[in-house]
Design a protein around this motif. Sequence first.
Motif, short mmCIF file in Angstrom:
data_model
loop_
_atom_site.label_atom_id
_atom_site.label_comp_id
_atom_site.label_asym_id
_atom_site.label_seq_id
_atom_site.Cartn_x
_atom_site.Cartn_y
_atom_site.Cartn_z
N PRO B 45 -9.44 -54.44 1.95
CA PRO B 45 -9.90 -53.70 0.78
C PRO B 45 -9.31 -54.27 -0.50
O PRO B 45 -8.24 -54.90 -0.49
N ARG B 46 -10.03 -54.06 -1.60
CA ARG B 46 -9.57 -54.51 -2.92
C ARG B 46 -9.54 -53.30 -3.85
O ARG B 46 -10.51 -52.53 -3.91
N LEU B 47 -8.45 -53.16 -4.58
CA LEU B 47 -8.33 -52.05 -5.52
C LEU B 47 -9.32 -52.23 -6.66
O LEU B 47 -9.37 -53.28 -7.30
N LEU B 48 -10.12 -51.18 -6.90
CA LEU B 48 -11.10 -51.19 -7.99
C LEU B 48 -10.62 -50.36 -9.17
O LEU B 48 -10.57 -50.82 -10.30
N ILE B 49 -10.32 -49.11 -8.87
CA ILE B 49 -10.01 -48.10 -9.89
C ILE B 49 -8.75 -47.38 -9.47
O ILE B 49 -8.58 -47.03 -8.29
N TYR B 50 -7.85 -47.13 -10.43
CA TYR B 50 -6.67 -46.34 -10.16
C TYR B 50 -6.51 -45.29 -11.25
O TYR B 50 -7.16 -45.38 -12.31
N GLY B 51 -5.62 -44.33 -11.00
CA GLY B 51 -5.36 -43.31 -12.01
C GLY B 51 -6.62 -42.61 -12.47
O GLY B 51 -6.76 -42.24 -13.63
N ALA B 52 -7.55 -42.46 -11.57
CA ALA B 52 -8.84 -41.79 -11.79
C ALA B 52 -9.86 -42.68 -12.48
O ALA B 52 -11.03 -42.71 -12.09
N SER B 53 -9.47 -43.41 -13.53
CA SER B 53 -10.53 -44.09 -14.28
C SER B 53 -10.16 -45.47 -14.80
O SER B 53 -10.96 -46.09 -15.51
N SER B 54 -8.99 -45.96 -14.48
CA SER B 54 -8.57 -47.27 -14.98
C SER B 54 -8.99 -48.36 -14.01
O SER B 54 -8.73 -48.25 -12.81
N ARG B 55 -9.63 -49.41 -14.56
CA ARG B 55 -10.04 -50.50 -13.69
C ARG B 55 -8.88 -51.43 -13.42
O ARG B 55 -8.09 -51.74 -14.30
N ALA B 56 -8.78 -51.88 -12.17
CA ALA B 56 -7.76 -52.86 -11.80
C ALA B 56 -8.08 -54.19 -12.50
O ALA B 56 -9.23 -54.43 -12.90
N PRO B 57 -7.09 -55.06 -12.66
CA PRO B 57 -7.32 -56.35 -13.31
C PRO B 57 -8.46 -57.12 -12.66
O PRO B 57 -8.56 -57.21 -11.44
N GLY B 58 -9.35 -57.64 -13.50
CA GLY B 58 -10.45 -58.45 -13.00
C GLY B 58 -11.68 -57.68 -12.58
O GLY B 58 -12.71 -58.28 -12.23
N ILE B 59 -11.59 -56.35 -12.62
CA ILE B 59 -12.75 -55.53 -12.23
C ILE B 59 -13.67 -55.35 -13.44
O ILE B 59 -13.21 -54.89 -14.49
N PRO B 60 -14.95 -55.69 -13.30
CA PRO B 60 -15.86 -55.61 -14.46
C PRO B 60 -16.12 -54.18 -14.89
O PRO B 60 -15.99 -53.24 -14.11
N ASP B 61 -16.54 -54.05 -16.15
CA ASP B 61 -16.69 -52.71 -16.71
C ASP B 61 -17.96 -52.00 -16.23
O ASP B 61 -18.23 -50.87 -16.66
N ARG B 62 -18.72 -52.62 -15.36
CA ARG B 62 -19.87 -51.88 -14.79
C ARG B 62 -19.41 -50.85 -13.75
O ARG B 62 -20.20 -50.00 -13.33
N PHE B 63 -18.11 -50.90 -13.38
CA PHE B 63 -17.54 -49.91 -12.48
C PHE B 63 -16.85 -48.82 -13.30
O PHE B 63 -16.02 -49.12 -14.17
N SER B 64 -17.19 -47.56 -13.01
CA SER B 64 -16.53 -46.46 -13.71
C SER B 64 -16.45 -45.26 -12.78
O SER B 64 -17.19 -45.17 -11.79
N VAL B 65 -15.55 -44.35 -13.10
CA VAL B 65 -15.35 -43.16 -12.28
C VAL B 65 -15.35 -41.93 -13.18
O VAL B 65 -14.85 -41.97 -14.31
N SER B 66 -15.90 -40.86 -12.67
CA SER B 66 -15.87 -39.58 -13.37
C SER B 66 -15.58 -38.49 -12.36
O SER B 66 -15.59 -38.72 -11.15
N GLY B 67 -15.32 -37.30 -12.90
CA GLY B 67 -15.11 -36.17 -12.02
C GLY B 67 -13.74 -35.56 -12.17
O GLY B 67 -12.85 -36.12 -12.82
N SER B 68 -13.59 -34.40 -11.56
CA SER B 68 -12.32 -33.68 -11.57
C SER B 68 -12.37 -32.61 -10.51
O SER B 68 -13.43 -32.32 -9.93
N GLY B 69 -11.19 -32.05 -10.23
CA GLY B 69 -11.14 -30.97 -9.24
C GLY B 69 -11.34 -31.47 -7.83
O GLY B 69 -10.44 -32.09 -7.26
#
Lengths: 127, 107
Positions: B45-69
């Motif tokens: 596996p490769r880390l994409l997103i951490y801390g809910a919404s921060s992209r890991a280094p080298g991950i393009p901005d077409r990846f995003s996360v939303s949500g809560s709870g």
Amino acid sequence: QVQLQESGPGLVKPSETLSLTCTVSGGSIRTYYWSWIRQSPGKGLEWIGFIYFSGNTNYNPSLKSRVTMTIDTSKNQFSLKLTSVTAADTAVYYCARDLGLVWLGDSQAIYYGMDVWGQGTTVTVSS
Amino acid sequence: EIVLTQSPGTLSFSLGERATLSCRASQTVTNTYLAWYQQKPGQAPRLLIYGASSRAPGIPDRFSVSGSGRDFTLTISRLQPEDFAVYYCQQYGTSPTFGGGTKVQIK
């Protein structure tokens, strides 16, 4: 950059102990947390546990009675032992660096994820 | 133990489409304790997103996360050939757990 490499027997007999070592290169093991994760054939990821360089550990409750993790800072290695294995323990075993939580000033924290993984090693439990 | 459910197990998209992947927790998860990973066949596996919404280094901005709870969503805005893979969410509580994964395949 930091690299991780798993090593250990690829075949373990039922009821015996699975032993794996992860060697960390390109960086020190004296920071962060060091995790083991496994993936059974065709299945998802299962967190086994992690160890801190101080030796503190946190194990998956479902495996806790059979798991022991140790760390050797002089060799930049950490290890996994899983006792009384069965066919259900057949899996690819990964080691990973876990950056853990970073605490902010207002009692909030951010989890930085598992950012470096080994390539994985396949362990088959069979007689 | 917090159970993370990713459903459906497989989604099919065409190149350039927008993909939304769901991750539902059995109890409330602090959104900054959530991470997402991408795994391709035969790879770790490769880390994409951490801390809910921060992209890991080298991950393009077409990846995003939303949500809560209890409900979180990974969005890939315009699918590229290299994005077809399996995606896992992970929570970092007292006992970390992974979701079962969602495979994104080509339609």
